[in-house]
Design a protein around this motif. Structure first.
Motif, short mmCIF file in Angstrom:
data_model
loop_
_atom_site.label_atom_id
_atom_site.label_comp_id
_atom_site.label_asym_id
_atom_site.label_seq_id
_atom_site.Cartn_x
_atom_site.Cartn_y
_atom_site.Cartn_z
N ALA A 227 0.83 -1.20 0.00
CA ALA A 227 0.00 0.00 0.00
C ALA A 227 0.87 1.25 0.00
O ALA A 227 1.85 1.33 0.73
N ALA A 228 0.49 2.20 -0.85
CA ALA A 228 1.18 3.48 -0.91
C ALA A 228 0.16 4.59 -0.67
O ALA A 228 -0.89 4.62 -1.32
N VAL A 229 0.48 5.48 0.25
CA VAL A 229 -0.44 6.54 0.65
C VAL A 229 -0.03 7.84 -0.01
O VAL A 229 1.11 8.31 0.17
N GLY A 230 -0.95 8.42 -0.77
CA GLY A 230 -0.69 9.71 -1.39
C GLY A 230 -0.71 10.82 -0.36
O GLY A 230 -1.21 10.66 0.76
N PRO A 231 -0.17 11.99 -0.70
CA PRO A 231 -0.20 13.12 0.24
C PRO A 231 -1.62 13.64 0.41
O PRO A 231 -2.48 13.40 -0.45
N PRO A 232 -1.92 14.32 1.49
CA PRO A 232 -3.25 14.91 1.64
C PRO A 232 -3.49 15.98 0.58
O PRO A 232 -2.64 16.86 0.37
N VAL A 233 -4.62 15.88 -0.12
CA VAL A 233 -4.94 16.81 -1.20
C VAL A 233 -6.41 17.19 -1.11
O VAL A 233 -7.20 16.55 -0.42
N THR A 234 -6.79 18.22 -1.85
CA THR A 234 -8.19 18.57 -1.96
C THR A 234 -8.89 17.55 -2.85
O THR A 234 -8.25 16.77 -3.56
N LEU A 235 -10.21 17.56 -2.82
CA LEU A 235 -10.98 16.62 -3.64
C LEU A 235 -10.64 16.75 -5.12
O LEU A 235 -10.59 15.76 -5.85
N GLU A 236 -10.36 17.97 -5.55
CA GLU A 236 -10.06 18.20 -6.96
C GLU A 236 -8.77 17.51 -7.41
O GLU A 236 -8.59 17.25 -8.60
N ASP A 237 -7.87 17.22 -6.47
CA ASP A 237 -6.57 16.63 -6.80
C ASP A 237 -6.48 15.15 -6.43
O ASP A 237 -5.38 14.58 -6.42
N ALA A 238 -7.61 14.51 -6.15
CA ALA A 238 -7.58 13.09 -5.75
C ALA A 238 -6.99 12.21 -6.85
O ALA A 238 -6.26 11.25 -6.59
N GLY A 239 -7.28 12.53 -8.11
CA GLY A 239 -6.74 11.74 -9.22
C GLY A 239 -5.23 11.83 -9.29
O GLY A 239 -4.55 10.83 -9.57
N ARG A 240 -4.68 13.00 -9.03
CA ARG A 240 -3.22 13.14 -9.03
C ARG A 240 -2.61 12.36 -7.86
O ARG A 240 -1.56 11.72 -8.00
N SER A 241 -3.26 12.40 -6.71
CA SER A 241 -2.76 11.66 -5.55
C SER A 241 -2.72 10.16 -5.86
O SER A 241 -1.76 9.46 -5.48
N ASN A 270 4.50 3.55 10.81
CA ASN A 270 3.49 2.82 10.06
C ASN A 270 4.18 1.90 9.07
O ASN A 270 4.20 2.16 7.86
N PRO A 271 4.79 0.79 9.52
CA PRO A 271 5.63 -0.02 8.63
C PRO A 271 4.88 -0.70 7.51
O PRO A 271 5.49 -1.14 6.55
N ALA A 272 3.54 -0.81 7.59
CA ALA A 272 2.81 -1.48 6.53
C ALA A 272 2.58 -0.57 5.33
O ALA A 272 2.12 -1.03 4.30
N LEU A 273 2.86 0.71 5.47
CA LEU A 273 2.51 1.68 4.43
C LEU A 273 3.73 2.41 3.89
O LEU A 273 4.62 2.79 4.63
N LEU A 274 3.74 2.60 2.57
CA LEU A 274 4.66 3.54 1.93
C LEU A 274 3.97 4.89 1.87
O LEU A 274 2.76 4.96 1.61
N HIS A 275 4.71 5.96 2.10
CA HIS A 275 4.14 7.30 2.07
C HIS A 275 4.83 8.13 0.98
O HIS A 275 6.05 8.24 0.97
N CYS A 276 4.02 8.71 0.12
CA CYS A 276 4.58 9.56 -0.94
C CYS A 276 5.42 10.70 -0.35
O CYS A 276 6.43 11.09 -0.94
#
Length: 389
Positions: A227-241, A270-276
């Motif tokens: 699992a890779a977690v995208g950075p927090p973004v607005t709803l408009e940028d969810a596709g980029r995340s 959080n060792p189970a997750l990769l973070h952007c």
């Protein structure tokens, strides 16, 4: 029943009243038929129960319990009225026993039918909510992203409160797990509601940004997934995340980024997750691979004059020196070699790159080029493994 107190002329009150009237009329018809045929009590349809269930608007288990309690109470009251009539009219006790049995059997049948109607209605509602949530997910990750106003009505129908910011989590199967086993349900206890995509090949989640506690719960839920977690973004940028998170999974697959249990990662809790956010430079460099190759070819051209077997060692030494700008002993500790070996390599690098090692802009581009070179090498090694396999 206090749960159903309300204006009789409302749609709520009319449905309840009509359902009860039909139930009483049906009971009378069935009782009359039963006098001629013992099987007459089993031939009715569930229309009164459906009308009662509709009027009660059974969205919660508590409402179902209240309806069934009301039906039991109604059966007792009906029998009290009939028993009084039977006493006044002098109806034989044997016949009144049959009437009593008919009253309570029919009351139980109505309760069973209401329960079945409730189960079917909940299943139908759940399917509809799931369908709307899948539509909402698809709209949110579209590029360019939708405006908040354009998805607000769909989010309301999908029973998903629109958050200010979200994180998109890209998933990849480990051990053949199916996306259907990823559910938002267990995550609700952490205080947030996740949207689950219907993409079986490349599943992902959209989760409201609610802080570290929610990410810890997410890590526990996804321990069997990459699992890779995208950075927090607005709803408009969810596709980029989502695009960034999927690219990070690709980099992790070919060992181009450190695994999330690295001691250097800010989110190593959080060792189970990769973070952007832990790998922004790698994501930036890999965003345009052809352009990265141009930078590598231009800035690292002096290394082409070195035999291939020594080229990697010199590149590794130069990157370490640029990162720490330390002495030979410090670079030696980072590389696990003798300090004299580092001094020899640094003298060779000064001969190859000259004044570029003293110019800040050149050093900056050299470090970018060396990091890009490492990413390219990991991609080429991955391609060779695939071809060999």
């Amino acid at each position: 029943m206090p749960e159903f107190a309300g204006p009789e002329r409302s749609s709520f009150g009319l449905d309840i009243r009509l359902g009860v009237e039909r139930a009483l009329a049906e009971f009378a018809d069935r009782l009359a038929e039963g006098a001629a045929s013992p099987d007459g009590l089993d031939r009715a349809e569930a229309k009164p129960a459906l009308r009662i269930a509709s009027g009660a608007n059974l969205r919660h288990a508590a409402a179902l319990d209240a309806v069934q309690a009301a039906l039991r109470l109604g059966a007792r009251m009906t029998w009290q009225c009939l028993a009084q009539i039977g006493t006044e009219e002098g109806i034989p006790a044997q016949r009144m026993y049959l009437v009593a049995e008919a009253v309570f059997v029919y009351g139980e049948e109505l309760a069973d039918q209401v329960r079945a109607a409730h189960t079917e209605a909940r299943a139908r509602t759940d399917r509809e909510v799931l369908r709307r949530r899948r539509r909402l997910v698809e709209q949110l990750v579209s590029v360019p992203g939708p405006s908040r106003a354009s998805v607000s009505e769909l989010a309301r129908a999908a029973r998903w409160p629109l958050p200010a910011t979200v994180r998109v989590v890209a998933l990849r199967r480990v051990g053949g797990r199916d996306v259907a086993t990823v559910s938002a349900g267990p995550l609700l206890s952490a205080g947030f509601d996740a949207l689950v995509s219907g993409d079986a090949d490349a599943p992902y989640l959209i989760v409201p940004e609610t802080g570290p506690r929610a990410l810890l719960a997410l890590a526990r839920e996804l321990t069997d997934w990459s699992a890779a977690v995208g950075p927090p973004v607005t709803l408009e940028d969810a596709g980029r995340s989502l695009r960034w998170a999927r690219r990070l999974l690709d980099l992790a697959d070919r060992a181009a980024v450190a695994m999330p249990n690295s001691m250097n990662a800010p989110n190593s809790a959080n060792p189970a997750l990769l973070h952007c956010t832990d790998h922004l430079s790698a994501l930036l460099l890999s965003a345009d691979e052809p352009l990265m190759r141009v930078l590598v070819d231009k800035r690292l051209a002096p290394l082409d004059a070195v035999p291939a077997q020594r080229r990697d060692r010199l590149a590794e030494t130069l990157l370490s020196w640029l990162e720490c700008r330390g002495s030979a002993p410090e670079v030696a500790r980072r590389l696990g070699v003798h300090a004299q070996t580092v001094r020899y390599r640094l003298r060779h690098l000064e001969e190859l790159f000259g004044d570029a090692l003293q110019d800040p802009d050149s050093r900056y581009e050299l470090e970018l080029a060396l990091r890009g070179r490492a990413l390219l090498h990991s991609a080429e090694a991955d391609s060779r493994l695939i071809a060999a396999g």
